[in-house]
Write a protein that holds these residues in place. Structure first.
Motif, mmCIF file in Angstrom:
data_model
loop_
_atom_site.group_PDB
_atom_site.id
_atom_site.type_symbol
_atom_site.label_atom_id
_atom_site.label_comp_id
_atom_site.label_asym_id
_atom_site.label_seq_id
_atom_site.Cartn_x
_atom_site.Cartn_y
_atom_site.Cartn_z
ATOM 1 N N GLU A 41 -23.980 -16.139 -7.322
ATOM 2 C CA GLU A 41 -25.387 -16.296 -6.962
ATOM 3 C C GLU A 41 -25.629 -17.639 -6.279
ATOM 4 N N ASN A 42 -25.037 -18.709 -6.795
ATOM 5 C CA ASN A 42 -25.200 -20.024 -6.173
ATOM 6 C C ASN A 42 -24.622 -20.032 -4.758
ATOM 7 N N PHE A 43 -23.469 -19.386 -4.603
ATOM 8 C CA PHE A 43 -22.859 -19.301 -3.278
ATOM 9 C C PHE A 43 -23.742 -18.523 -2.310
ATOM 10 N N LEU A 44 -24.312 -17.403 -2.776
ATOM 11 C CA LEU A 44 -25.169 -16.590 -1.907
ATOM 12 C C LEU A 44 -26.449 -17.340 -1.537
ATOM 13 N N HIS A 45 -27.037 -18.041 -2.493
ATOM 14 C CA HIS A 45 -28.237 -18.834 -2.184
ATOM 15 C C HIS A 45 -27.935 -19.870 -1.099
ATOM 16 N N LYS A 46 -26.788 -20.506 -1.199
ATOM 17 C CA LYS A 46 -26.419 -21.527 -0.225
ATOM 18 C C LYS A 46 -26.180 -20.927 1.155
ATOM 19 N N GLU A 47 -25.430 -19.816 1.210
ATOM 20 C CA GLU A 47 -25.115 -19.201 2.495
ATOM 21 C C GLU A 47 -26.336 -18.547 3.131
ATOM 22 N N LEU A 48 -27.100 -17.812 2.350
ATOM 23 C CA LEU A 48 -28.273 -17.126 2.885
ATOM 24 C C LEU A 48 -29.344 -18.121 3.343
ATOM 25 N N SER A 49 -29.492 -19.209 2.610
ATOM 26 C CA SER A 49 -30.451 -20.237 3.013
ATOM 27 C C SER A 49 -30.031 -20.896 4.326
ATOM 28 N N TYR A 50 -28.722 -21.118 4.480
ATOM 29 C CA TYR A 50 -28.226 -21.699 5.732
ATOM 30 C C TYR A 50 -28.479 -20.764 6.916
ATOM 31 N N ILE A 51 -28.198 -19.473 6.728
ATOM 32 C CA ILE A 51 -28.387 -18.516 7.822
ATOM 33 C C ILE A 51 -29.862 -18.407 8.200
ATOM 34 N N LYS A 52 -30.738 -18.454 7.227
ATOM 35 C CA LYS A 52 -32.164 -18.261 7.510
ATOM 36 C C LYS A 52 -32.836 -19.509 8.050
ATOM 37 N N LYS A 53 -32.407 -20.719 7.627
ATOM 38 C CA LYS A 53 -33.158 -21.928 7.954
ATOM 39 C C LYS A 53 -32.379 -22.927 8.799
ATOM 40 N N GLU A 54 -31.070 -23.067 8.582
ATOM 41 C CA GLU A 54 -30.332 -24.157 9.200
ATOM 42 C C GLU A 54 -29.496 -23.743 10.404
ATOM 43 N N ALA A 55 -29.043 -22.517 10.457
ATOM 44 C CA ALA A 55 -28.183 -22.086 11.564
ATOM 45 C C ALA A 55 -28.919 -22.209 12.891
#
Length: 266
Positions: A41-55
């Motif tokens: 879950e922590n990994f998914l939060h980090k990756e999904l947040s990056y794709i949605k906001k930082e990429a």
């Protein structure tokens, strides 16, 4: 009932028969939703947040199948892509939109491994931070779909194709034929007729280096009529286009190795 569900029930029935345990059509707790491990879950939060906001280049472009592969490689948990998709929807990272279904395309294949190698190049922005195109040269076995050769170059050339073919032959042996498109690197193309000159060479007489190398090794050359005829290797390029540029952006890779081939464990 769908065929897939029927086979799942049959599989459970066979397990019960082998272990001499009573079989139940619906087992208790089978349809209960299982929670993901905390590390996942922590990994998914980090990756999904990056794709949605930082990429920058791939913002909002989710590839749940690739995230499933990364979780299995990092944590050893086999989680279906639909489970990750539902997690992203629940946490507010992703909004599902219906897509138009494409018409199915029938693809034929050879009857054994090593009969036909499909060979092609994909020009794409493989390194998003570089701001330029690179050429990914790939060779793929038609029957097994195994990628037998892969090379990332700044600009493709006949020599690069020949060098990759040599490495493929040294590792996997010679196929009966190569399946390529009608690019000038692979085929002598006659231009349109012109009143200012007389044509003195035919299509069969045109000498192409790549074809001459294959012919000297008793490997035939077959040419695709259109893009749909190269569906298997185009599918391979699509697979890498959904993964390689994302990782290059994620880790800020701006250039390839100087005059060296991009290597992968095949």
């Amino acid at each position: 009932m769908k065929r897939a569900s029927l086979y799942k029930i049959r599989r459970r029935w066979l397990k019960c028969m082998i272990s001499n345990t009573p079989f139940k059509l619906t087992s208790s707790g089978q349809n209960q939703k299982l929670s993901l491990p905390a590390e996942v879950e922590n990994f998914l939060h980090k990756e999904l947040s990056y794709i949605k906001k930082e990429a920058r280049f791939y913002r909002g472009k989710f590839n749940f199948a690739y995230l499933s592969e990364k979780i299995f490689g990092r944590f050893g948990h086999s989680i279906h892509r639909n489970t990750i998709r539902r997690f992203a929807i629940k946490e507010g990272y992703y909004e599902q939109t219906p897509k138009e279904k494409k018409k199915p395309c029938i693809r034929f294949e050879m009857d054994c491994i090593g009969t036909l190698f499909q060979h092609d190049t994909s020009r794409y922005v493989w390194l998003p931070h570089s701001g330029r195109y690179y050429d990914l040269i790939m060779t793929k076995d038609d029957h097994s779909r195994v990628i037998t050769g892969l090379s990332l170059r700044e600009v493709e050339s006949a020599w690069e194709h020949i060098c990759l073919a040599r490495k493929v032959f040294e590792r996997y042996g010679r196929p009966l034929a190569y399946y390529v498109d009608r690019h000038s690197i692979f085929k002598f193309n006659l231009r349109s007729a012109c009143i200012h000159y007389t044509r003195r060479i035919s299509e069969e007489e045109g000498k192409i280096q790549f074809k001459r190398v294959l012919s000297s090794l008793d490997v035939s050359t077959l040419y695709a009529q259109d893009a749909k005829s190269k569906g298997k290797i185009e599918k391979g390029f699509d697979y890498f286009q959904r993964r390689l540029p994302f990782e290059c952006e994620r880790y800020s890779i701006k250039s390839s190795l100087k005059r060296r081939r991009y290597s992968m464990k095949l």
